[in-house]
Design a protein around this motif. Structure first.
Motif, mmCIF file in Angstrom:
data_model
loop_
_atom_site.group_PDB
_atom_site.id
_atom_site.type_symbol
_atom_site.label_atom_id
_atom_site.label_comp_id
_atom_site.label_asym_id
_atom_site.label_seq_id
_atom_site.Cartn_x
_atom_site.Cartn_y
_atom_site.Cartn_z
ATOM 1 N N ALA A 237 41.202 45.930 37.598
ATOM 2 C CA ALA A 237 42.437 45.165 37.381
ATOM 3 C C ALA A 237 43.660 46.031 37.652
ATOM 4 O O ALA A 237 44.637 45.580 38.286
ATOM 5 C CB ALA A 237 42.471 44.627 35.959
ATOM 6 N N GLU A 241 46.681 45.489 40.606
ATOM 7 C CA GLU A 241 48.114 45.405 40.291
ATOM 8 C C GLU A 241 48.902 46.534 40.949
ATOM 9 O O GLU A 241 50.032 46.328 41.418
ATOM 10 C CB GLU A 241 48.307 45.419 38.770
ATOM 11 N N THR A 242 48.324 47.735 41.019
ATOM 12 C CA THR A 242 48.988 48.846 41.708
ATOM 13 C C THR A 242 49.147 48.545 43.193
ATOM 14 O O THR A 242 50.205 48.808 43.794
ATOM 15 C CB THR A 242 48.180 50.144 41.521
ATOM 16 N N ARG A 244 49.301 45.587 44.643
ATOM 17 C CA ARG A 244 50.309 44.539 44.833
ATOM 18 C C ARG A 244 51.722 45.094 44.646
ATOM 19 O O ARG A 244 52.645 44.737 45.378
ATOM 20 C CB ARG A 244 50.044 43.399 43.862
ATOM 21 N N ALA A 245 51.881 45.992 43.682
ATOM 22 C CA ALA A 245 53.211 46.544 43.405
ATOM 23 C C ALA A 245 53.737 47.371 44.570
ATOM 24 O O ALA A 245 54.951 47.393 44.828
ATOM 25 C CB ALA A 245 53.163 47.391 42.132
ATOM 26 N N ALA A 265 44.098 35.825 37.180
ATOM 27 C CA ALA A 265 45.544 35.891 37.401
ATOM 28 C C ALA A 265 46.232 34.547 37.212
ATOM 29 O O ALA A 265 47.437 34.421 37.450
ATOM 30 C CB ALA A 265 45.832 36.412 38.817
ATOM 31 N N VAL A 270 49.115 37.993 36.898
ATOM 32 C CA VAL A 270 48.614 39.351 36.693
ATOM 33 C C VAL A 270 47.103 39.275 36.484
ATOM 34 O O VAL A 270 46.621 38.461 35.691
ATOM 35 C CB VAL A 270 49.283 40.018 35.474
ATOM 36 N N HIS A 272 44.065 40.155 34.758
ATOM 37 C CA HIS A 272 43.746 40.739 33.460
ATOM 38 C C HIS A 272 42.277 41.170 33.427
ATOM 39 O O HIS A 272 41.402 40.441 33.885
ATOM 40 C CB HIS A 272 44.009 39.724 32.348
ATOM 41 N N ALA A 290 46.523 36.646 43.765
ATOM 42 C CA ALA A 290 45.991 38.002 43.671
ATOM 43 C C ALA A 290 45.416 38.517 44.982
ATOM 44 O O ALA A 290 45.468 39.710 45.254
ATOM 45 C CB ALA A 290 44.904 38.059 42.593
ATOM 46 N N SER A 355 56.906 34.278 42.725
ATOM 47 C CA SER A 355 56.956 35.467 41.882
ATOM 48 C C SER A 355 58.398 35.809 41.502
ATOM 49 O O SER A 355 58.679 36.189 40.360
ATOM 50 C CB SER A 355 56.305 36.656 42.599
#
Length: 367
Positions: A237, A241-242, A244-245, A265, A270, A272, A290, A355
């Motif tokens: 997870a 997220e990293t 996508r960021a 998500a 996000v 989880h 995601a 977003s």
């Protein structure tokens, strides 16, 4: 397309049809998969091993031969092995096309199904005469022993010879929870993972109980995919997220990975970590939150796997893809060729806009 009739996971001539975010189609060797990845991307695969989920036995009340194909469960817990949903067939085996298999005897609540020295009880019919919930005898250890003794991989008529269990385990197979192989993972081998590492592309896994691809009944097939439990590790997870960021792409190996990540998500965008059950249908109305790319096998237009691709590409693009697959005789089914689909550009723009709206609403609320 033509059916892949030999259980070879990574044939040397395997092909990869690619569809970029603008709908451009290209063809290349499947060994070129790693070349499509860029630093900043990540790859997520399903590490579920495949259960011997086909059981031949006897319907005790009538004495008739049956085949049971396990189809679902509510949890991935290793000791939660007593209850499964299942599809029941009459006498016969995979040599007969699934659509032509004989029906089982009339099934009723409380019926006993016998598998060697063990058995199961029908707890209820699941709104279809061949779809039932089973409770197996004994504890989890006894059920594992029964599966090891009497179970075989679920198999279809396009393969002439019986499958061995190792035929349907991907190179990264871990916990045995899948009812059919998460076969998109056949694209992977250890040299491919080395190539990802060399390109700076991190790799992680989740576990998803991949379900049946066909029940042989048109009405029951409309329910596919069934609800499927999954487990997403904390590290996986965090990697999503990293990625996508920093603007990288999340590349999902197979439809099961898409279902798990998108379900996780669904609430706030996000992913989880933890356990869940993917209950959603993914299709043309789905806004992906995601996953940016799916690597999948080739699928017929009437399959649930094909419907999921509508979240990545519009109908005209998929029609051109199908025409290319047919014209160039790509292999289909679990040991067939592969496809790479990038999420279409307009869907990416809409997801980014959504977003931004969510972040703006959150900022106002927090203020």
């Amino acid at each position: 397309m033509r059916a892949a009739t030999v259980p070879m996971q990574r044939p040397r001539d395997a092909r990869l049809l690619t569809v970029d975010r603008y709908g451009h189609i290209d063809e290349r060797p499947r060994t070129a998969f790693a070349d499509l990845l860029q630093p900043g991307d990540c790859v997520i695969a399903n590490d579920a091993a495949t259960l011997p989920a086909s059981l031949h036995g006897i319907h005790e009340r009538t004495g008739n031969a049956i085949e049971v194909r396990l189809a679902g469960r509510t949890s991935l817990a290793s000791d939660a092995m007593n209850r499964f949903s299942a599809v029941v067939f009459g006498a016969g085996d995979f040599h007969t096309r699934t659509e032509e298999r004989t029906a089982p005897p009339e099934l009723q609540h409380g019926d006993r199904l016998i598998f060697g020295a063990s058995g199961a009880t029908i707890m209820r019919l699941l709104d279809h005469p061949r779809f039932v919930e089973l409770r197996f005898d004994g504890d989890a250890a006894q059920v594992w022993r029964m599966l090891a003794s009497h179970g075989k991989p679920v198999q279809y008529a396009h393969l002439a010879n019986p499958l061995a269990l190792w035929d349907v385990w991907t190179p990264i197979a871990a916990q045995p929870v899948a009812f059919e192989p998460p076969s998109a993972g056949f694209v992977l081998d250890w040299s491919t993972l080395d190539a990802l590492h060399a390109r700076g592309v991190p790799f992680a896994t989740l576990t998803h109980a991949a379900g049946l691809s066909s029940t042989g009944d048109a009405i029951l097939d409309q329910r596919l995919p069934l609800d499927e439990p999954y487990r997403i590790p904390v590290a996986t997870a965090a990697l999503v997220e990293t990625t996508r960021a920093r603007g990288g792409r999340v590349v999902a190996i197979g439809t099961t990975v898409v279902r798990a990540l998108e379900h996780a998500a669904a609430i706030d965008g996000v992913v989880h970590p933890g356990d869940g059950v993917a209950t959603q249908r993914i299709g043309p109305q789905t806004q992906l939150r995601a996953v940016d790319v799916i690597v999948s096998g080739t699928h017929e237009p009437d399959s649930s796997h094909y419907a999921l691709l509508r979240a990545f590409a519009d109908a005209p693009t998929l029609a051109r893809v199908t025409a290319t697959l047919e014209a160039h005789r790509y292999r289909t089914h679990e040991f067939g060729d592969s496809m790479w689909f990038e999420r279409r550009a307009d869907a990416v723009r809409e997801e980014h806009a959504s977003s931004e709206r969510l972040r703006s609403c959150t900022a106002v609320y927090c203020a």
